[in-house]
Design an enzyme around this catalytic site. Structure first.
Site, PDB file in Angstrom:
ATOM      1  N   HIS A  95     -22.761  98.254  -1.431  1.00 36.31           N
ATOM      2  CA  HIS A  95     -23.585  97.218  -1.545  1.00 36.31           C
ATOM      3  C   HIS A  95     -24.650  97.394  -2.547  1.00 36.31           C
ATOM      4  O   HIS A  95     -25.153  98.618  -2.855  1.00 36.31           O
ATOM      5  CB  HIS A  95     -24.093  96.897  -0.200  1.00 36.31           C
ATOM      6  CG  HIS A  95     -24.964  95.590  -0.435  1.00 36.31           C
ATOM      7  ND1 HIS A  95     -26.267  95.344  -0.872  1.00 36.31           N
ATOM      8  CD2 HIS A  95     -24.876  94.150   0.165  1.00 36.31           C
ATOM      9  CE1 HIS A  95     -26.709  94.000  -0.664  1.00 36.31           C
ATOM     10  NE2 HIS A  95     -25.753  93.371  -0.308  1.00 36.31           N
ATOM     11  N   GLU A 164     -20.739  90.222  -5.677  1.00 34.82           N
ATOM     12  CA  GLU A 164     -22.055  89.818  -5.294  1.00 34.82           C
ATOM     13  C   GLU A 164     -22.894  90.085  -6.520  1.00 34.82           C
ATOM     14  O   GLU A 164     -23.396  91.249  -6.683  1.00 34.82           O
ATOM     15  CB  GLU A 164     -22.518  90.852  -4.092  1.00 34.82           C
ATOM     16  CG  GLU A 164     -21.897  90.570  -2.832  1.00 34.82           C
ATOM     17  CD  GLU A 164     -22.704  90.747  -1.890  1.00 34.82           C
ATOM     18  OE1 GLU A 164     -23.265  89.907  -1.074  1.00 34.82           O
ATOM     19  OE2 GLU A 164     -23.324  91.730  -1.672  1.00 34.82           O
TER      20      GLU A 164
HETATM   21  P1  PGA Z   1     -28.370  86.865   0.739  1.00 40.22           P
HETATM   22  O1  PGA Z   1     -27.715  88.398   0.558  1.00 40.22           O
HETATM   23  O2  PGA Z   1     -27.174  86.038   1.235  1.00 40.22           O
HETATM   24  O3  PGA Z   1     -29.620  86.847   1.322  1.00 40.22           O
HETATM   25  O4  PGA Z   1     -28.489  86.561  -0.877  1.00 40.22           O
HETATM   26  C1  PGA Z   1     -26.244  88.507   0.354  1.00 40.22           C
HETATM   27  C2  PGA Z   1     -26.045  90.214   0.536  1.00 40.22           C
HETATM   28  O5  PGA Z   1     -26.566  90.778  -0.136  1.00 40.22           O
HETATM   29  O6  PGA Z   1     -25.124  90.331   0.930  1.00 40.22           O
END
Ligand code: PGA
Length: 250
Positions: A95, A164
């Site tokens: 992540h 992401e």
């Molecule tokens: P968020 O986070 O939905 O709060 O933008 C997503 C993530 O970091 O997995």
């Protein structure tokens, strides 16, 4: 029909085990539609108690990280074997919030290997820092995916990819990625994977979108961007918000 994955990444929330259990109990009441797989990823100390609650609602359990080692003298680490013994089936790996703490590609690769060793499914997060320079952002994503070349084709087939974009994550994000931009990056990721694998195998790898997902935009990432699921941060800390996301996928 392919399964749609919704991954709830609780991050370092909630603050107490009591609050975690409360949230888990309300999530457990959500009716999950056929074809949707909901994976709840609480902080490590809450995994066992949250697991008991969310299983009542047919959610699955995931972890937000995993040790690169299977067993040994590694203070503070939590192994994939320990996690599977608690019924954890998925592990988020790489992540951006962990990469920001110094986690590099080679460590992420070891974590993927450890996850696969114990029969869990790794969810590898990739995504660019900013979108200003399209060449640089594609190159960043390609580099993050390139660690997969070290795995056997059979292992790569077991992985889930979460796209992401870092600029779209969290409360400070100006906006989520547009479904059109997410679609374009999904196609690029598939091209990179197809170069590593065969086209046929590439098609079996689920690609999810994460970054400011809400009940309002969730379905666009499936219908317009062609994603096979979502990785949800903030909206997964509120059972109502999470339910809106799940129900929008029907
Ligand atoms: P968020 O986070 O939905 O709060 O933008 C997503 C993530 O970091 O997995």
């Amino acid at each position: 029909m392919n399964t749609l994955y919704v991954v709830a990444n609780w991050k370092e929330y909630p603050e107490t085990s009591k609050d975690a259990k409360k949230l888990a109990t309300s999530l457990g009441k959500i009716k999950i539609p056929k074809g949707v797989s909901s994976i709840i990823c609480p902080p490590f100390p809450f995994i066992a108690s949250v697991g008991q609650e969310v299983k009542k609602g047919k959610h699955l359990l995931g972890s937000q990280d995993v040790s690169p080692f299977i067993v040994g003298a590694y203070t503070g680490e939590v192994s994939s074997k320990q996690l599977t013994s608690l019924g954890v089936k998925y592990a988020i790996v790489g992540h951006s919030e962990r990469r920001a703490l110094g986690e590099a590609d080679n460590l992420i690769l070891e974590k993927i290997k450890a996850t696969l060793f114990s029969g869990m499914t790794p969810i590898l997060c990739v995504g660019e820092h900013d979108r200003e320079n399209s060449v640089a952002s594609h190159e960043e994503v390609r580099r993050e995916l390139s660690i997969l070349a070290d795995l056997s084709k059979k292992d790569i087939e077991k992985i889930i990819i979460a796209y992401e974009p870092i600029w779209a994550i969290g409360a400070k994000a100006k906006n989520p990625a547009s479904p059109e931009d997410a679609r374009e990056m999904r196609i690029y990721i598939q091209k990179v994977l197809a170069d590593m694998l065969t086209e046929k195998v590439m098609r079996t790898i689920p690609i999810l979108y994460g970054g400011s997902v809400t009940g309002k935009n969730a379905n666009d990432y499936i219908a317009v961007a062609g994603m096979q699921g979502l990785l949800v941060g903030r909206a997964s800390l509120d059972a109502k918000g999470y339910n809106a996301i799940i129900q929008s996928l029907k």
